[in-house]
Scaffold this active site. Sequence first.
Site, PDB file in Angstrom:
ATOM      1  N   LYS A   1       2.172  62.854  87.169  1.00 39.82           N
ATOM      2  CA  LYS A   1       1.054  63.800  87.146  1.00 39.82           C
ATOM      3  C   LYS A   1       0.295  63.765  88.462  1.00 39.82           C
ATOM      4  O   LYS A   1       0.338  62.792  89.222  1.00 39.82           O
ATOM      5  CB  LYS A   1       0.092  63.462  85.995  1.00 39.82           C
ATOM      6  CG  LYS A   1       0.667  63.774  84.620  1.00 39.82           C
ATOM      7  CD  LYS A   1       1.112  65.216  84.461  1.00 39.82           C
ATOM      8  CE  LYS A   1      -0.045  66.184  84.339  1.00 39.82           C
ATOM      9  NZ  LYS A   1       0.428  67.592  84.212  1.00 39.82           N
TER      10      LYS A   1
ATOM     11  N   HIS B   1       0.339  71.064  90.936  1.00 35.32           N
ATOM     12  CA  HIS B   1      -0.358  72.207  90.323  1.00 35.32           C
ATOM     13  C   HIS B   1      -1.685  72.486  91.032  1.00 35.32           C
ATOM     14  O   HIS B   1      -2.742  72.603  90.407  1.00 35.32           O
ATOM     15  CB  HIS B   1      -0.591  71.955  88.825  1.00 35.32           C
ATOM     16  CG  HIS B   1       0.676  71.742  88.050  1.00 35.32           C
ATOM     17  ND1 HIS B   1       1.603  72.750  87.857  1.00 35.32           N
ATOM     18  CD2 HIS B   1       1.189  70.634  87.447  1.00 35.32           C
ATOM     19  CE1 HIS B   1       2.618  72.282  87.144  1.00 35.32           C
ATOM     20  NE2 HIS B   1       2.403  71.001  86.895  1.00 35.32           N
TER      21      HIS B   1
ATOM     22  N   ARG C   1       4.635  58.668  80.760  1.00 37.02           N
ATOM     23  CA  ARG C   1       5.816  58.773  81.615  1.00 37.02           C
ATOM     24  C   ARG C   1       5.657  57.886  82.850  1.00 37.02           C
ATOM     25  O   ARG C   1       4.575  57.413  83.172  1.00 37.02           O
ATOM     26  CB  ARG C   1       6.025  60.229  82.051  1.00 37.02           C
ATOM     27  CG  ARG C   1       6.478  61.155  80.954  1.00 37.02           C
ATOM     28  CD  ARG C   1       6.507  62.611  81.401  1.00 37.02           C
ATOM     29  NE  ARG C   1       5.166  63.154  81.593  1.00 37.02           N
ATOM     30  CZ  ARG C   1       4.917  64.400  81.995  1.00 37.02           C
ATOM     31  NH1 ARG C   1       5.928  65.231  82.243  1.00 37.02           N
ATOM     32  NH2 ARG C   1       3.677  64.832  82.139  1.00 37.02           N
TER      33      ARG C   1
ATOM     34  N   ASP D   1      -1.690  73.788  82.315  1.00 33.15           N
ATOM     35  CA  ASP D   1      -1.931  73.037  83.566  1.00 33.15           C
ATOM     36  C   ASP D   1      -1.926  73.957  84.785  1.00 33.15           C
ATOM     37  O   ASP D   1      -2.286  73.544  85.883  1.00 33.15           O
ATOM     38  CB  ASP D   1      -0.935  71.882  83.743  1.00 33.15           C
ATOM     39  CG  ASP D   1       0.516  72.310  83.621  1.00 33.15           C
ATOM     40  OD1 ASP D   1       0.776  73.507  83.404  1.00 33.15           O
ATOM     41  OD2 ASP D   1       1.394  71.443  83.730  1.00 33.15           O
TER      42      ASP D   1
ATOM     43  N   TYR E   1       4.196  66.068  90.601  1.00 44.33           N
ATOM     44  CA  TYR E   1       3.657  67.365  90.167  1.00 44.33           C
ATOM     45  C   TYR E   1       2.232  67.469  90.686  1.00 44.33           C
ATOM     46  O   TYR E   1       1.452  66.523  90.563  1.00 44.33           O
ATOM     47  CB  TYR E   1       3.649  67.479  88.643  1.00 44.33           C
ATOM     48  CG  TYR E   1       5.009  67.646  88.019  1.00 44.33           C
ATOM     49  CD1 TYR E   1       5.772  68.781  88.263  1.00 44.33           C
ATOM     50  CD2 TYR E   1       5.528  66.678  87.177  1.00 44.33           C
ATOM     51  CE1 TYR E   1       7.024  68.935  87.688  1.00 44.33           C
ATOM     52  CE2 TYR E   1       6.788  66.820  86.590  1.00 44.33           C
ATOM     53  CZ  TYR E   1       7.530  67.952  86.852  1.00 44.33           C
ATOM     54  OH  TYR E   1       8.772  68.102  86.274  1.00 44.33           O
TER      55      TYR E   1
ATOM     56  N   GLU F   1       6.867  71.017  91.396  1.00 47.53           N
ATOM     57  CA  GLU F   1       6.956  72.320  90.712  1.00 47.53           C
ATOM     58  C   GLU F   1       7.202  73.489  91.649  1.00 47.53           C
ATOM     59  O   GLU F   1       7.514  74.586  91.170  1.00 47.53           O
ATOM     60  CB  GLU F   1       5.703  72.579  89.867  1.00 47.53           C
ATOM     61  CG  GLU F   1       4.453  72.939  90.640  1.00 47.53           C
ATOM     62  CD  GLU F   1       3.660  71.741  91.154  1.00 47.53           C
ATOM     63  OE1 GLU F   1       2.585  71.960  91.717  1.00 47.53           O
ATOM     64  OE2 GLU F   1       4.135  70.590  90.996  1.00 47.53           O
TER      65      GLU F   1
END
Length: 374
Positions: free
Chosen positions: A74, A95, A15, A269, A93, A117
């Site tokens: 990511k 996480h 991506r 994740d 993102y 997120e």
Amino acid sequence: MIIGVPKEIKNNENRVALTPAGAEALIGSGHTVSIQKGAGEGSGFTDASYTKAGATLVDTAAEAWQAEMVMKVKEPVETEFQYFRNDLILFTYLHLAAEAHLTTALLENRVTAIAYETIQLPNGTLPLLTPMSEVAGRMAVQVGASFLEKPNGGKGILLSGVPGVRRGRVTIIGGGVAGTNAAKIAIGLGADVTIIDNNLDRLRQLDDIFGYQVSTLASNSSNIAKAVKNSDLVIGAVLIPGAKSPKLVTEAMVSVMEPGSVIVDVAIDQGGIFETADRVTTHDNPVYVKHHVLHYSVGNMPGAVPNTSTIALTNATLGYALQIANKGYNQAFKDNPALLKGLNTFNGSVTCKAVADAYQYPFTEPELRVIKHH
């Protein structure tokens, strides 16, 4: 504002943070987009398509990271920590509850880190997680069906069955966006589908949506244990915004599943919901076996369908990126409380409660930090 888009470097992460159309929209608002050469190729977007949109191509990741705001897909990996600095806005993102080293690096370098997120609307929905949850949920059944095939190590079950043969049993734990999308595909394939959730109102909604095509169960260890034992495919789709996933499926529950059954942990994740899913896998080597059960725990499932995923992601992120670029993050935060919820680290402090709780860091209300320092 100068917006940088480096090439993603995680395993099989194809991506890219911006489509050419997204770059064109930012440039049309008076901003500069620096995109690393080749960043869009995995998603089917050529360097020429970005040049045509008005973007500036740069040769190296270091040049893309020199921007005022870096947009990624990511979370950064360790080799990218060298680019962190105190005047950097990172929009991706993150996480962080499952990424201790990254959290430390962001805090030490005083990065303004905004996580896709944890941006949350007043109604509780997560607008930038939703498109990837849709993709991952739909993919979960697709990959689960594939690994149930005998040549791939599975028990040799066709989810739809055929006349005279039982249908495959799919249990989906979590009735949110990912779980609902998994159910759509599982139903479409003709499987026998059960959805487990701890929110009775949500189960009523799912019953209204799917009717007799699904069974719904309230989430408790007894119901989970029975459903898991009888399933050919179990999909973990539980998400707590910003926090680690609870371990809802114990090793004992997995150990009594039939050999060749398949587990797909969409939330890996964030730590995942299966005690036996103790590692994040890659698209290169997506499955491992424990207790004769196949575990698929790829941390970037949507990276396998990057054209669809990149377009869906840009559709969701672009409006927020424009707000930050047009107004500066401080004004954008003041004007949009949903965006402020995305702020995870700021000026060396943790400004996301779930992340602070994960590591016992002091939590700082984001409003106080933003106003105090600007």
